[in-house]
Design an enzyme around this catalytic site. Structure first.
Site, short mmCIF file in Angstrom:
data_model
loop_
_atom_site.label_atom_id
_atom_site.label_comp_id
_atom_site.label_asym_id
_atom_site.label_seq_id
_atom_site.Cartn_x
_atom_site.Cartn_y
_atom_site.Cartn_z
N ARG A 299 39.63 44.04 54.34
CA ARG A 299 38.92 43.39 53.57
C ARG A 299 39.03 41.77 54.43
NH1 ARG A 299 36.45 40.55 48.24
NH2 ARG A 299 34.88 40.44 49.04
N HIS B 260 29.69 39.66 50.75
CA HIS B 260 29.02 40.72 49.58
C HIS B 260 29.00 41.83 50.60
CE1 HIS B 260 28.84 38.43 45.79
NE2 HIS B 260 30.23 39.59 45.68
N ARG C 135 30.50 31.67 38.61
CA ARG C 135 30.23 30.46 39.16
C ARG C 135 28.70 29.88 39.01
NH1 ARG C 135 31.34 34.18 43.68
NH2 ARG C 135 33.45 34.25 44.00
N ASN D 136 31.29 40.27 38.55
CA ASN D 136 31.29 39.27 38.41
C ASN D 136 31.04 38.18 39.15
OD1 ASN D 136 33.23 37.22 36.56
ND2 ASN D 136 34.68 37.73 37.50
N GLY D 137 31.18 37.83 41.01
CA GLY D 137 30.36 37.02 41.27
C GLY D 137 29.12 38.41 41.61
N ASN E 150 42.46 45.31 49.87
CA ASN E 150 41.54 44.19 49.60
C ASN E 150 42.46 42.79 48.28
OD1 ASN E 150 39.72 42.34 48.53
ND2 ASN E 150 38.52 43.96 48.08
N GLU F 224 33.10 49.65 48.25
CA GLU F 224 33.63 48.07 49.16
C GLU F 224 34.55 49.64 49.97
OE1 GLU F 224 32.93 45.13 46.54
OE2 GLU F 224 32.70 44.19 48.23
N ASP G 54 31.69 38.24 30.81
CA ASP G 54 31.56 39.64 30.49
C ASP G 54 30.10 40.10 29.82
OD1 ASP G 54 31.53 41.90 30.05
OD2 ASP G 54 33.59 42.26 30.38
N MET G 55 29.16 40.87 30.70
CA MET G 55 27.82 41.12 30.09
C MET G 55 28.07 41.45 29.28
SD MET G 55 24.92 40.30 30.38
CE MET G 55 24.69 39.69 32.33
N ARG G 56 29.25 42.37 29.16
CA ARG G 56 29.37 43.62 27.33
C ARG G 56 28.72 42.14 26.49
NH1 ARG G 56 34.08 47.34 30.66
NH2 ARG G 56 34.14 44.23 31.23
N GLY H 7 24.61 45.29 37.59
CA GLY H 7 23.99 46.23 37.71
C GLY H 7 23.96 47.35 37.68
N HIS I 70 23.24 42.45 44.59
CA HIS I 70 25.06 43.32 44.02
C HIS I 70 25.21 42.00 41.99
CE1 HIS I 70 29.34 43.51 45.13
NE2 HIS I 70 29.37 42.85 44.53
N LEU I 71 25.21 42.84 41.91
CA LEU I 71 25.78 41.86 40.42
C LEU I 71 26.79 41.91 39.77
CD1 LEU I 71 22.35 42.21 38.42
CD2 LEU I 71 22.65 40.49 40.04
P1 AMP Z 1 32.38 43.75 39.39
O1 AMP Z 1 32.85 42.34 40.18
O2 AMP Z 1 31.52 44.49 40.25
O3 AMP Z 1 33.77 44.58 38.72
O4 AMP Z 1 31.72 43.79 37.72
C1 AMP Z 1 32.36 43.21 36.34
C2 AMP Z 1 31.50 42.87 35.44
O5 AMP Z 1 31.22 43.89 35.18
C3 AMP Z 1 32.13 42.37 34.51
O6 AMP Z 1 32.12 41.01 34.31
C4 AMP Z 1 30.56 42.50 33.67
O7 AMP Z 1 30.16 40.87 33.42
C5 AMP Z 1 30.08 43.91 33.44
N1 AMP Z 1 30.03 45.12 33.14
C6 AMP Z 1 30.96 45.79 33.14
N2 AMP Z 1 30.82 47.38 32.54
C7 AMP Z 1 29.56 46.48 31.73
C8 AMP Z 1 28.98 47.34 30.63
N3 AMP Z 1 28.91 48.63 30.59
N4 AMP Z 1 27.50 46.84 30.42
C9 AMP Z 1 27.25 45.51 31.20
N5 AMP Z 1 28.28 44.75 31.57
C10 AMP Z 1 28.95 45.41 32.54
#
Ligand code: AMP
Length: 377
Positions: free
Chosen positions: A70, A159, A220, A190-191, A5, A363, A261-263, A311, A187-188
């Protein structure tokens, strides 16, 4: 199968034994073209080759049977996994204007892998392919038809590999065939994107001609009145590249509160931070709006499946997105929703007419399966 990828600044790889779908090796080469990183994609792939050789899994191994790549944009031409030939590569090149940030890196990945192992089949798996079934009513924008046709302005969706994988896995979780199940996949990561899947066939999705449309994402904006773009050009004096950067890299959660970052947003909300709260609320509002829209598109929803970083991990986002939807048949179980676990699982209450599921996406596995299927003939 080796899965590559190749993103704009990183290359993710995974080596899979397809006899039992075990992962032999995986990793990421980051910061391509940045200080402290490798120079370019060719060096990144050589670094991958070196890492694998160090684990006695060299790219020269006779057991390596194919490489799956990909590829972000397949346009209207590539609607399924495709064996790469010179002509196919030209076709992917011709789509660069539609995906200027993504397709060039994907192409380099294919070229370098071909140079390293010219004897192996290279398979392109397109992020847009699962959405090729969108009916025209969902795929077309209401603009001048000739202009749209000439410039390829329509909704392609992205996605797709994840939406396909998760919708199938959600059906399996319900103990049913994909063809029997209507799913809304969220699908939640970063994108972020949502899709409406009727009996295994995608009928609507939130990303459009580019990955910018739809849900609020890490950086975005998602949906935005195109009039705002004219205003930014005429009144703020921004040029096209500046607006592109603003909407793709500096908007979304990051633009609203300074964090993507949601955390971190969760931590700030717990401390009473109003900007973080607003970012969360805008994010969830957009999500709920599309859950409602796709419920209407599908007519009957069997399962709502949450996937990707946010998600899979954020019970708070899931709870807020599914709150007070009993009239749509959605009843979340707060205890199940709060449990942290690894695999696919239901988080709805027993008897909820619409199941709510958390389904980890994969993926790379999906690309390995597609590649394997094609390489085997
Ligand atoms: P991805 O693009 O699927 O790798 O998702 C990345 C995003 O997932 C990060 O920017 C975070 O916002 C979110 N994320 C990862 N771990 C957690 C968590 N434990 N709680 C909330 N959000 C998370």
């Amino acid at each position: 199968m080796l899965v590559l990828n190749s993103g704009s600044s990183s290359v993710k790889y995974r080596l899979m034994d397809m006899a039992d779908e075990t992962r032999l090796a995986s990793g990421t080469v980051e910061r391509i073209g940045e200080p402290g990183g490798v120079a370019d994609h060719a060096s990144a792939l050589r670094a991958v080759a070196d890492e694998l050789a160090g684990q006695d899994l060299g790219l020269d191994s006779p057991r390596l049977a194919a490489v799956g790549h990909r590829v972000v944009h397949g346009g209207t031409r590539f609607t399924e996994p495709t064996l790469v030939t010179d002509e196919v590569l030209d076709g992917i090149r011709a789509l660069v204007p539609l995906a200027p940030l993504h397709n060039p890196a994907n192409i380099t990945g294919i070229e370098v892998a071909r140079d390293l192992r010219p004897d192996l089949p290279q398979v392109a798996v397109f992020d847009t392919a699962f959405h090729a079934t969108l009916p025209e009513a969902a795929a077309r924008y209401a603009i001048d038809a000739g202009t749209a046709e000439r410039y390829g302005i329509r909704r392609y969706g992205f996605h797709g590999t994840s939406h396909a994988y998760v919708s199938r896995a959600a059906a399996a979780l319900l103990g049913r065939e994909p063809g029997e199940v209507n799913a809304v996949v969220l699908h939640l990561g970063n994108g972020a994107s949502a899709s409406a899947v009727r009996g295994g066939v995608c009928v609507d999705t939130t990303m459009g001609m580019t990955p910018l449309e739809g849900l609020v994402m890490g950086t975005r904006s998602g949906d935005l009145d195109p009039g705002a773009v004219f205003h930014l050009a005429r009144v703020a004096g921004l040029d096209t590249d500046a607006i592109d950067t603003l909407l793709n890299k500096k908007s979304g959660l990051l633009g609203l509160c300074g964090d993507n970052d949601m955390r971190e947003i969760g931590r700030r909300m717990a401390e009473g931070d109003a900007d973080a709260r607003l970012a969360f609320d805008v994010y969830v509002h957009r999500l709920r709006r599309y859950v409602g829209a796709f419920t209407a598109v599908l007519g009957r929803v069997d399962v709502i499946a949450f996937t990707a970083g946010v998600g899979e991990n954020s019970a708070a986002v899931r709870a807020a997105a599914m709150r007070d939807l009993e009239n749509l048949g959605v009843v979340l179980d707060p205890v199940r929703n709060a449990v942290r676990a690894g695999g696919p699982r239901l988080v709805s209450a027993d008897g909820s007419p619409v199941a709510v599921a958390v389904v980890p996406t994969d993926e790379e596995l999906a690309i390995a399966r597609d590649t394997y299927a094609l390489a085997q003939g």
